[in-house]
Design a protein around this motif. Structure first.
Motif, mmCIF file in Angstrom:
data_model
loop_
_atom_site.group_PDB
_atom_site.id
_atom_site.type_symbol
_atom_site.label_atom_id
_atom_site.label_comp_id
_atom_site.label_asym_id
_atom_site.label_seq_id
_atom_site.Cartn_x
_atom_site.Cartn_y
_atom_site.Cartn_z
ATOM 1 N N GLY A 19 0.799 -1.220 0.000
ATOM 2 C CA GLY A 19 0.000 0.000 0.000
ATOM 3 C C GLY A 19 0.831 1.268 0.000
ATOM 4 N N ASP A 20 2.123 1.164 0.342
ATOM 5 C CA ASP A 20 3.002 2.334 0.291
ATOM 6 C C ASP A 20 3.371 2.642 -1.150
ATOM 7 O OD1 ASP A 20 3.043 2.517 3.047
ATOM 8 O OD2 ASP A 20 5.022 1.579 3.274
ATOM 9 N N CYS A 21 3.687 3.904 -1.412
ATOM 10 C CA CYS A 21 4.129 4.306 -2.741
ATOM 11 C C CYS A 21 5.603 4.685 -2.694
ATOM 12 C CB CYS A 21 3.286 5.458 -3.264
ATOM 13 S SG CYS A 21 1.630 4.908 -3.740
ATOM 14 N N LEU A 22 6.241 4.594 -3.867
ATOM 15 C CA LEU A 22 7.675 4.809 -3.967
ATOM 16 C C LEU A 22 8.007 5.809 -5.060
ATOM 17 C CD1 LEU A 22 8.710 1.060 -3.781
ATOM 18 C CD2 LEU A 22 8.743 2.708 -1.899
ATOM 19 N N ASP A 23 9.016 6.618 -4.793
ATOM 20 C CA ASP A 23 9.560 7.595 -5.739
ATOM 21 C C ASP A 23 10.909 7.060 -6.204
ATOM 22 O OD1 ASP A 23 10.435 9.930 -7.056
ATOM 23 O OD2 ASP A 23 11.052 10.892 -5.185
ATOM 24 N N ASN A 24 11.096 6.934 -7.525
ATOM 25 C CA ASN A 24 12.368 6.469 -8.068
ATOM 26 C C ASN A 24 13.265 7.674 -8.312
ATOM 27 O OD1 ASN A 24 14.517 5.235 -9.287
ATOM 28 N ND2 ASN A 24 13.374 4.523 -11.070
ATOM 29 N N ARG A 25 14.307 7.805 -7.507
ATOM 30 C CA ARG A 25 15.252 8.918 -7.643
ATOM 31 C C ARG A 25 16.486 8.504 -8.439
ATOM 32 N NH1 ARG A 25 14.538 11.186 -1.460
ATOM 33 N NH2 ARG A 25 12.270 11.335 -1.599
ATOM 34 N N GLY A 26 16.440 7.312 -9.003
ATOM 35 C CA GLY A 26 17.519 6.829 -9.852
ATOM 36 C C GLY A 26 17.015 6.733 -11.281
ATOM 37 N N THR A 27 17.392 5.671 -11.959
ATOM 38 C CA THR A 27 16.945 5.422 -13.331
ATOM 39 C C THR A 27 16.154 4.121 -13.354
ATOM 40 O OG1 THR A 27 18.910 4.119 -13.901
ATOM 41 C CG2 THR A 27 19.037 6.520 -14.250
ATOM 42 N N HIS A 28 15.553 3.814 -14.501
ATOM 43 C CA HIS A 28 14.818 2.548 -14.623
ATOM 44 C C HIS A 28 15.780 1.365 -14.465
ATOM 45 C CE1 HIS A 28 11.555 -0.110 -15.707
ATOM 46 N NE2 HIS A 28 12.351 -0.688 -16.585
ATOM 47 N N ALA A 29 16.971 1.483 -15.056
ATOM 48 C CA ALA A 29 17.952 0.404 -14.986
ATOM 49 C C ALA A 29 18.627 0.308 -13.617
ATOM 50 C CB ALA A 29 19.014 0.594 -16.067
ATOM 51 N N ASN A 30 18.731 1.430 -12.920
ATOM 52 C CA ASN A 30 19.381 1.467 -11.609
ATOM 53 C C ASN A 30 18.516 2.281 -10.648
ATOM 54 O OD1 ASN A 30 21.283 1.075 -9.629
ATOM 55 N ND2 ASN A 30 22.612 2.727 -10.329
ATOM 56 N N PRO A 31 17.381 1.721 -10.217
ATOM 57 C CA PRO A 31 16.444 2.482 -9.383
ATOM 58 C C PRO A 31 16.986 2.737 -7.973
ATOM 59 C CG PRO A 31 15.709 0.225 -9.596
ATOM 60 C CD PRO A 31 16.906 0.365 -10.482
ATOM 61 N N VAL A 32 16.622 3.895 -7.447
ATOM 62 C CA VAL A 32 16.887 4.259 -6.055
ATOM 63 C C VAL A 32 15.530 4.701 -5.519
ATOM 64 C CG1 VAL A 32 18.165 5.740 -4.479
ATOM 65 C CG2 VAL A 32 19.227 5.008 -6.632
ATOM 66 N N LEU A 33 14.858 3.817 -4.780
ATOM 67 C CA LEU A 33 13.467 4.030 -4.389
ATOM 68 C C LEU A 33 13.335 4.450 -2.933
ATOM 69 C CD1 LEU A 33 11.912 0.906 -6.134
ATOM 70 C CD2 LEU A 33 11.965 3.246 -6.977
ATOM 71 N N PHE A 34 12.454 5.428 -2.709
ATOM 72 C CA PHE A 34 12.136 5.927 -1.376
ATOM 73 C C PHE A 34 10.629 5.983 -1.209
ATOM 74 C CE2 PHE A 34 16.336 7.568 -2.178
ATOM 75 C CZ PHE A 34 16.977 7.439 -0.957
ATOM 76 N N THR A 35 10.151 5.777 0.026
ATOM 77 C CA THR A 35 8.722 5.886 0.286
ATOM 78 C C THR A 35 8.268 7.325 0.095
ATOM 79 O OG1 THR A 35 9.093 6.204 2.651
ATOM 80 C CG2 THR A 35 8.665 3.947 1.906
ATOM 81 N N ILE A 36 7.026 7.470 -0.342
ATOM 82 C CA ILE A 36 6.443 8.783 -0.618
ATOM 83 C C ILE A 36 4.923 8.639 -0.503
ATOM 84 C CG2 ILE A 36 6.311 8.382 -3.107
ATOM 85 C CD1 ILE A 36 7.157 11.314 -3.517
ATOM 86 N N ALA A 37 4.249 9.714 -0.229
ATOM 87 C CA ALA A 37 2.782 9.668 -0.163
ATOM 88 C C ALA A 37 2.225 9.298 -1.544
ATOM 89 C CB ALA A 37 2.231 11.015 0.279
ATOM 90 N N CYS A 38 1.228 8.436 -1.566
ATOM 91 C CA CYS A 38 0.632 8.019 -2.837
ATOM 92 C C CYS A 38 -0.045 9.182 -3.559
ATOM 93 C CB CYS A 38 -0.346 6.877 -2.616
ATOM 94 S SG CYS A 38 0.461 5.335 -2.125
#
Length: 83
Positions: A19-38
């Motif tokens: 149910g949590d949402c994620l923000d990709n601060r990297g790239t599609h090939a090298n994702p860096v994901l952090f939780t964020i409000a949906c």
């Protein structure tokens, strides 16, 4: 603890729950994901469930695996957020 803007600090994806949402601060090939409000327009993915025990997600889901850490590898099964 809240940051200066009043929002809680971002957490890395390994601590995300279904149910949590994620923000990709990297790239599609090298994702860096952090939780964020949906509701945030920066939300890229929504966690549907953890596949850590199985190690793989069904084909209809995007899969993210974070290696290592105190609890070992974490595998999340996600869908894209449509804004």
């Amino acid at each position: 603890m809240a940051t200066d803007d009043g929002k809680p600090p971002a957490e890395v994806a390994r601590y995300a729950d279904a149910g949590d949402c994620l923000d990709n601060r990297g790239t599609h090939a090298n994702p860096v994901l952090f939780t964020i409000a949906c509701s945030d327009t920066k939300a890229d993915y929504k966690v549907m469930f953890s596949a850590t025990a199985q190690g793989k997600c069904p084909q209809e889901f995007d899969e993210y695996t974070e290696r290592g850490g105190r609890t070992g590898d974490t595998t999340l099964c996600m869908t894209r957020v449509r804004h």
